[in-house]
Enzyme design. Structure first.
Site, PDB file in Angstrom:
ATOM      1  N   ALA A   1       3.331  -6.830  -5.005  1.00  0.00           N
ATOM      2  CA  ALA A   1       3.916  -7.509  -6.118  1.00  0.00           C
ATOM      3  C   ALA A   1       5.171  -7.064  -6.584  1.00  0.00           C
ATOM      4  O   ALA A   1       5.708  -5.726  -6.723  1.00  0.00           O
ATOM      5  CB  ALA A   1       2.667  -7.500  -7.188  1.00  0.00           C
ATOM      6  N   GLU A   2       5.702  -7.921  -7.311  1.00  0.00           N
ATOM      7  CA  GLU A   2       7.009  -7.641  -8.404  1.00  0.00           C
ATOM      8  C   GLU A   2       6.257  -7.293  -9.692  1.00  0.00           C
ATOM      9  O   GLU A   2       5.376  -8.191 -10.219  1.00  0.00           O
ATOM     10  CB  GLU A   2       8.077  -8.783  -8.375  1.00  0.00           C
ATOM     11  CG  GLU A   2       8.605  -9.122  -7.050  1.00  0.00           C
ATOM     12  CD  GLU A   2       9.739  -8.010  -6.985  1.00  0.00           C
ATOM     13  OE1 GLU A   2      10.119  -7.250  -7.916  1.00  0.00           O
ATOM     14  OE2 GLU A   2      10.514  -8.026  -5.970  1.00  0.00           O
TER      15      GLU A   2
ATOM     16  N   GLY B   1       0.562  -1.127   0.003  1.00  0.00           N
ATOM     17  CA  GLY B   1       0.019   0.048  -0.072  1.00  0.00           C
ATOM     18  C   GLY B   1       0.872   1.433  -0.268  1.00  0.00           C
ATOM     19  O   GLY B   1       0.481   2.553  -0.175  1.00  0.00           O
TER      20      GLY B   1
ATOM     21  N   TYR C   1       5.759 -12.496 -15.385  1.00  0.00           N
ATOM     22  CA  TYR C   1       4.901 -11.764 -14.391  1.00  0.00           C
ATOM     23  C   TYR C   1       3.330 -11.845 -14.860  1.00  0.00           C
ATOM     24  O   TYR C   1       2.575 -12.037 -13.675  1.00  0.00           O
ATOM     25  CB  TYR C   1       5.054  -9.988 -15.092  1.00  0.00           C
ATOM     26  CG  TYR C   1       4.064  -8.980 -14.381  1.00  0.00           C
ATOM     27  CD1 TYR C   1       3.846  -8.903 -13.008  1.00  0.00           C
ATOM     28  CD2 TYR C   1       3.205  -8.521 -15.094  1.00  0.00           C
ATOM     29  CE1 TYR C   1       3.128  -8.067 -12.635  1.00  0.00           C
ATOM     30  CE2 TYR C   1       2.067  -7.407 -14.574  1.00  0.00           C
ATOM     31  CZ  TYR C   1       2.084  -7.359 -13.421  1.00  0.00           C
ATOM     32  OH  TYR C   1       1.174  -6.380 -12.782  1.00  0.00           O
TER      33      TYR C   1
HETATM   34  N1  NAD Z   1       0.697   0.123 -12.339  1.00  0.00           N
HETATM   35  C1  NAD Z   1       0.162  -0.544 -13.307  1.00  0.00           C
HETATM   36  O1  NAD Z   1       0.093  -0.325 -14.388  1.00  0.00           O
HETATM   37  C2  NAD Z   1      -0.522  -2.018 -12.876  1.00  0.00           C
HETATM   38  C3  NAD Z   1      -1.095  -2.720 -14.009  1.00  0.00           C
HETATM   39  C4  NAD Z   1      -1.854  -4.051 -13.456  1.00  0.00           C
HETATM   40  C5  NAD Z   1      -1.813  -4.496 -12.362  1.00  0.00           C
HETATM   41  N2  NAD Z   1      -1.143  -3.665 -11.445  1.00  0.00           N
HETATM   42  C6  NAD Z   1      -0.954  -4.183 -10.064  1.00  0.00           C
HETATM   43  O2  NAD Z   1      -1.208  -3.270  -9.286  1.00  0.00           O
HETATM   44  C7  NAD Z   1      -0.487  -3.753  -8.037  1.00  0.00           C
HETATM   45  C8  NAD Z   1       0.166  -2.519  -7.383  1.00  0.00           C
HETATM   46  O3  NAD Z   1       1.002  -1.963  -8.653  1.00  0.00           O
HETATM   47  P1  NAD Z   1       1.815  -0.470  -8.257  1.00  0.00           P
HETATM   48  O4  NAD Z   1       1.620  -0.083  -9.787  1.00  0.00           O
HETATM   49  O5  NAD Z   1       1.243   0.197  -7.267  1.00  0.00           O
HETATM   50  O6  NAD Z   1       3.128  -1.111  -8.311  1.00  0.00           O
HETATM   51  P2  NAD Z   1       4.634  -0.211  -7.097  1.00  0.00           P
HETATM   52  O7  NAD Z   1       5.615  -1.088  -7.499  1.00  0.00           O
HETATM   53  O8  NAD Z   1       4.518   1.076  -7.265  1.00  0.00           O
HETATM   54  O9  NAD Z   1       3.961  -0.803  -5.709  1.00  0.00           O
HETATM   55  C9  NAD Z   1       4.057  -1.942  -5.231  1.00  0.00           C
HETATM   56  C10 NAD Z   1       4.088  -1.930  -3.484  1.00  0.00           C
HETATM   57  O10 NAD Z   1       4.479  -3.305  -3.221  1.00  0.00           O
HETATM   58  C11 NAD Z   1       5.512  -3.149  -2.200  1.00  0.00           C
HETATM   59  N3  NAD Z   1       6.129  -4.492  -2.259  1.00  0.00           N
HETATM   60  C12 NAD Z   1       6.915  -5.315  -3.212  1.00  0.00           C
HETATM   61  N4  NAD Z   1       7.235  -6.396  -2.824  1.00  0.00           N
HETATM   62  C13 NAD Z   1       6.706  -6.529  -1.471  1.00  0.00           C
HETATM   63  C14 NAD Z   1       6.787  -7.608  -0.228  1.00  0.00           C
HETATM   64  N5  NAD Z   1       7.360  -8.512  -0.752  1.00  0.00           N
HETATM   65  N6  NAD Z   1       6.044  -7.380   0.816  1.00  0.00           N
HETATM   66  C15 NAD Z   1       5.491  -6.240   0.959  1.00  0.00           C
HETATM   67  N7  NAD Z   1       5.330  -5.260  -0.171  1.00  0.00           N
HETATM   68  C16 NAD Z   1       6.041  -5.431  -1.240  1.00  0.00           C
HETATM   69  C17 NAD Z   1       6.569  -2.049  -2.813  1.00  0.00           C
HETATM   70  O11 NAD Z   1       7.491  -1.745  -1.782  1.00  0.00           O
HETATM   71  C18 NAD Z   1       5.577  -0.950  -3.394  1.00  0.00           C
HETATM   72  O12 NAD Z   1       5.383  -0.097  -2.338  1.00  0.00           O
HETATM   73  C19 NAD Z   1       0.472  -4.857  -8.315  1.00  0.00           C
HETATM   74  O13 NAD Z   1      -0.243  -6.089  -7.797  1.00  0.00           O
HETATM   75  C20 NAD Z   1       0.527  -4.980  -9.573  1.00  0.00           C
HETATM   76  O14 NAD Z   1       0.497  -6.318 -10.174  1.00  0.00           O
HETATM   77  C21 NAD Z   1      -0.363  -2.424 -11.622  1.00  0.00           C
END
Ligand code: NAD
Length: 367
Positions: free
Chosen positions: A95-96, A22, A195
């Site tokens: 997520a990664e 979050g 992914y």
């Molecule tokens: N941004 C996009 O375009 C997009 C598109 C489709 C899906 N998503 C999904 O939305 C979600 C959030 O994406 P985002 O863009 O905010 O990514 P982001 O990388 O900005 O945020 C992810 C957060 O998860 C944290 N994190 C990573 N590994 C962790 C772990 N092992 N334990 C606890 N925290 C961890 C990170 O520190 C980061 O704050 C993801 O599940 C991603 O797959 C994003």
């Protein structure tokens, strides 16, 4: 006792929401909306160095959100948290997220995305802390190349993964065919990146587990999210922020393939409203919900708008390609509109303007 109120669903005013991951791009953007709706917002995030180089609490995270630093793959982190808090709703974002990176780092992606999800589910049962609902942010990556229509016959088919041989010959599209909008109702999952494979695994795990234990699973499949707050240092995600940084530096934006790759760029503000709505909607139904902008553009169009904004040289086509990238992707958002009482509000030009304005206000932005 929760109350039901029309489309707003159950009242969450006295409830606790837990948001994994979050502190990231989407998590920070939903934090204010969640804090308005829930009594407590708890964020579990390991402040991953690829996104949080200084490991500090992001300024964009709403001050009402309580940040717990911990790793979703670590059972001890879950025990410490769920020993004291039993959330009513979980939003699982951690997520990664590197599509290209995931091919070379499959174990890391599977560890966080797949095992991180099962650790969450195991911990909820271990602590007898079953929430009412778990919202998962999945991705358009689960569709891979999606469904296409054969022009000569009108038949719909799923073409599967493009091969290196065809891409080396610069045969970018599938012959005699046109792509269709991605929709959970009609497009079969067929990921072409590690992914994407981990994201559909998350969906299957959540769905099977949640239905067995009586928790509501809600899956939102997001297209390409962009906008203010997106990482400016993570080299593996965020094509729009990369394009802005290149144009701001006076460089011509390189376009992969022939520049005609189509994407559904959806502004973070619209995504944040959809994710918050997914925590609220009453009976969102069993099907995953596709979230996009309601439009789609070529990457050349997006790059040209960004270049024009910065007065940068025109973008140029490189003919390069990247394994794991799909040719065209956009969402059919009709289900989202009905299920979440939600409509995307921002077009590409306004979204780019907002992103560029935000980037220009950030100190020390480099390519
Ligand atoms: N941004 C996009 O375009 C997009 C598109 C489709 C899906 N998503 C999904 O939305 C979600 C959030 O994406 P985002 O863009 O905010 O990514 P982001 O990388 O900005 O945020 C992810 C957060 O998860 C944290 N994190 C990573 N590994 C962790 C772990 N092992 N334990 C606890 N925290 C961890 C990170 O520190 C980061 O704050 C993801 O599940 C991603 O797959 C994003």
């Amino acid at each position: 006792m929760s109350e039901r109120s029309g489309h707003e669903g159950v009242s969450t005013a006295g409830e606790t929401v837990l948001v994994t991951g979050g502190a990231g791009f989407i998590g920070s953007a939903i934090s204010a909306g969640l804090a308005d709706k829930f009594a407590r917002v708890i964020v579990l995030d390991n402040l991953h160095p690829q996104i949080h180089p200084t490991a500090e609490r992001p300024a964009s995270l709403d001050p009402r959100a309580e940040l717990v630093v911990g790793d979703v793959t670590d059972p001890a982190a879950w025990d410490a948290l769920l020993g004291t808090v039993h959330p009513d709703v979980v939003v699982h974002l951690a997520a990664e997220t590197g599509t290209g990176q995931s091919l070379a780092e499959a174990t890391r992606h599977a560890s966080v995305n797949v095992v991180g999800t099962t650790q969450l589910l195991d911990a909820l049962l271990r602590h007898e802390a079953l929430p009412r609902r778990i919202v998962l942010t999945s991705s358009r990556a689960i569709y891979g190349e999606g469904a296409w229509r054969q022009l000569s016959t009108g038949a719909t088919f799923h073409p599967g993964q493009r091969t290196s041989e065809t891409l080396d010959r610069h045969e970018w599209d599938f012959p005699d065919a046109e792509p269709l909008a991605m929709s959970a109702a009609s497009t079969s999952p067929a990921p072409v990146s590690v992914y994407g494979a981990t994201k559909i695994a998350q969906e299957y795990l959540l769905s099977a587990w949640a239905r067995s234990v009586g928790v509501e699973p809600v899956v939102v499949r997001l297209q390409n999210v962009y906008g203010p707050g997106q990482s400016l240092i993570n080299p593996y995600t965020g094509i729009m922020s990369l394009f802005c940084r290149l144009a701001k530096a006076g460089r011509s934006i390189p376009l992969y393939e022939d520049g005609a790759v189509r994407r559904d760029f959806v502004l973070i503000d619209d995504v944040a409203r959809a994710v918050v709505a997914a925590t609220q909607a009453f009976e969102p139904g069993g099907s995953a919900i596709d979230i996009g902008s309601g439009e789609h553009q070529t990457i050349a169009t997006a790059a040209e708008l960004i270049a024009a904004h910065y007065g940068a040289p025109a973008p140029h086509v490189t003919g390069q390609y990247r394994q794991g990238d799909v040719r065209h992707a956009w969402a059919d958002v009709s289900h989202a509109k009905a299920a979440l009482d939600w409509t995307p509000q921002f077009g590409l030009a306004e979204g780019i303007d907002r992103l560029a304005t935000w980037i220009d206000a950030q100190p020390g932005v480099t390519i």
